[in-house]
Scaffold this active site. Structure first.
Site, PDB file in Angstrom:
ATOM      1  N   HIS A 128       0.875  -1.296  -0.132  1.00  0.00           N
ATOM      2  CA  HIS A 128       0.122  -0.017  -0.024  1.00  0.00           C
ATOM      3  C   HIS A 128       0.994   1.157   0.020  1.00  0.00           C
ATOM      4  CE1 HIS A 128      -3.246   2.795   0.827  1.00  0.00           C
ATOM      5  NE2 HIS A 128      -2.466   2.844   2.113  1.00  0.00           N
ATOM      6  N   LYS A 190      -9.710  12.423  -1.767  1.00  0.00           N
ATOM      7  CA  LYS A 190     -10.460  11.622  -1.139  1.00  0.00           C
ATOM      8  C   LYS A 190     -10.335  11.692   0.305  1.00  0.00           C
ATOM      9  CE  LYS A 190      -9.516   6.891  -0.206  1.00  0.00           C
ATOM     10  NZ  LYS A 190      -9.235   5.471  -0.598  1.00  0.00           N
ATOM     11  N   ARG A 192     -11.460  10.140   3.988  1.00  0.00           N
ATOM     12  CA  ARG A 192     -12.112   9.200   4.661  1.00  0.00           C
ATOM     13  C   ARG A 192     -12.473   9.278   6.272  1.00  0.00           C
ATOM     14  NH1 ARG A 192     -12.920   3.484   3.545  1.00  0.00           N
ATOM     15  NH2 ARG A 192     -11.322   3.672   1.778  1.00  0.00           N
ATOM     16  N   GLY A 225     -15.980   1.583  -1.621  1.00  0.00           N
ATOM     17  CA  GLY A 225     -16.365   2.826  -1.327  1.00  0.00           C
ATOM     18  C   GLY A 225     -15.684   3.690  -2.276  1.00  0.00           C
TER      19      GLY A 225
HETATM   20  C1  R5P Z   1      -6.598   3.493   0.349  1.00  0.00           C
HETATM   21  O1  R5P Z   1      -5.666   4.320   0.484  1.00  0.00           O
HETATM   22  C2  R5P Z   1      -6.492   2.151  -0.827  1.00  0.00           C
HETATM   23  O2  R5P Z   1      -5.630   2.425  -1.534  1.00  0.00           O
HETATM   24  C3  R5P Z   1      -7.796   1.995  -1.340  1.00  0.00           C
HETATM   25  O3  R5P Z   1      -8.172   3.096  -1.987  1.00  0.00           O
HETATM   26  C4  R5P Z   1      -8.615   1.614  -0.252  1.00  0.00           C
HETATM   27  O4  R5P Z   1      -8.054   0.867   0.583  1.00  0.00           O
HETATM   28  C5  R5P Z   1      -9.948   0.970  -0.757  1.00  0.00           C
HETATM   29  O5  R5P Z   1     -10.691   0.591   0.193  1.00  0.00           O
HETATM   30  P1  R5P Z   1     -12.396   0.674  -0.133  1.00  0.00           P
HETATM   31  O6  R5P Z   1     -12.626  -0.137  -1.272  1.00  0.00           O
HETATM   32  O7  R5P Z   1     -13.015  -0.082   1.123  1.00  0.00           O
HETATM   33  O8  R5P Z   1     -12.622   1.946  -0.376  1.00  0.00           O
END
Ligand code: R5P
Length: 292
Positions: A128, A190, A192, A225
């Site tokens: 990641h 984004k 969260r 999401g």
């Molecule tokens: C977060 O920074 C990752 O790169 C992904 O965008 C994220 O983990 C995806 O998670 P979800 O599908 O639950 O939005």
């Protein structure tokens, strides 16, 4: 030198493919779950000494697959001092820092466990973040599936596509994808919610996607999401067709269905986490990384 590949239950097909490519010995493993939830892992036969490569993703059920992976590594160590642990999808990779006071960066605990259970080397794919890689203190090889994802995405035949990262943490990934593809990239903002996990998407202020096909590139999909909210935003901006390329499609619940219902026409992912979208096989890059 003899090489033996041991496949954990989460990556048994991938492990067999790696073994076929290398022409190596193959040992499978089976798991029995006791009524209290404990796993009893059994190898199909004893591995030879020489290099032993343990292959298992720590995808859901994450903790169960982690304990199975650690158990197999520890058993392998009884036969050899040269144990390479290949964890194609590294669960806990997003827990790479303390976001809220008191939170634990569990990836650092996972890194220590993989080492202390007997790994002489650890390999993963598209971890990641760089912050996450640093928790392994130089003992990890982080392979990239991006060139193979690009090759697979080209087959779609997109019209003047632009690569989009759903967040600024993925800019390097989008840049690398776009360079190999031979096009440009941009990113979305984004946010969260640290408590609920809800995602909000907005413009970075410099996006003009009018009529252009879009490839959303991400390291992983969990609940979907990030992708569904990005697709909603991009469609409102008048883009053309939308496709998603990601390394690890974990797909929690009905994530895949929701993504396809949000106007995304196709998802391309790898077999680090096997599912119907994993058309990109990472066995080649893993086999190439294993030196004799
Ligand atoms: C977060 O920074 C990752 O790169 C992904 O965008 C994220 O983990 C995806 O998670 P979800 O599908 O639950 O939005």
């Amino acid at each position: 030198m003899t090489v033996t590949i041991i496949g954990g239950s989460a990556s048994i097909d991938l492990a067999r493919k790696i073994s076929d490519r290398l022409g190596s010995d193959f040992v499978s493993s089976s798991v029995r779950t006791f009524p209290d939830g404990e796993s009893k892992v059994t190898l199909s036969k004893a591995p030879s000494d020489g290099k032993i490569v343990v292959v298992n993703s720590t995808c859901p059920p994450v903790d169960t697959n982690l304990v199975q992976t650690l158990s197999i590594i520890s058993k392998a160590r009884e036969f050899s001092d040269d144990v390479v642990s290949v964890v194609p999808y590294m669960g806990y990779s997003r827990q790479d820092r303390e976001f809220l006071p008191g939170e634990i960066s569990t990836l650092s605990v996972v890194a220590e466990l993989l080492k202390s259970s007997g790994s002489s080397e650890i390999t993963s794919i598209d971890i990641h973040s760089d912050a996450g890689i640093r928790h392994f203190k130089g003992s990890i090889r982080n392979l990239s599936a991006i060139p193979d994802l690009v090759a697979e995405t080209r087959k779609v035949g997109l019209d003047n596509p632009i690569v989009v990262s759903p967040d600024n943490g993925g800019i390097k990934r989008a840049e690398s994808f776009s360079e190999i593809y031979g096009t440009d990239y941009t990113f979305l903002n984004k946010v969260r919610d640290g408590i609920t996990g809800d995602v909000g998407i907005s413009s970075n202020g410099h996006i003009d996607l009018e009529g252009r096909d879009v490839i959303i590139v991400d390291d992983m999909i969990s609940t979907g999401g990030s992708i569904t909210k990005s697709a909603d935003f991009l469609k409102k901006g008048g883009c053309g067709r939308i496709f998603v390329a990601c390394t690890h499609a974990v797909f929690i619940g009905d994530a895949q269905k929701r993504i396809m219902g949000s106007g995304v026409e196709g998802i391309i992912s790898t077999n680090t986490v096997p599912n119907p979208t994993s058309t990109v096989d990472v066995s080649k890059i893993i086999a190439e990384s294993i030196s004799f």
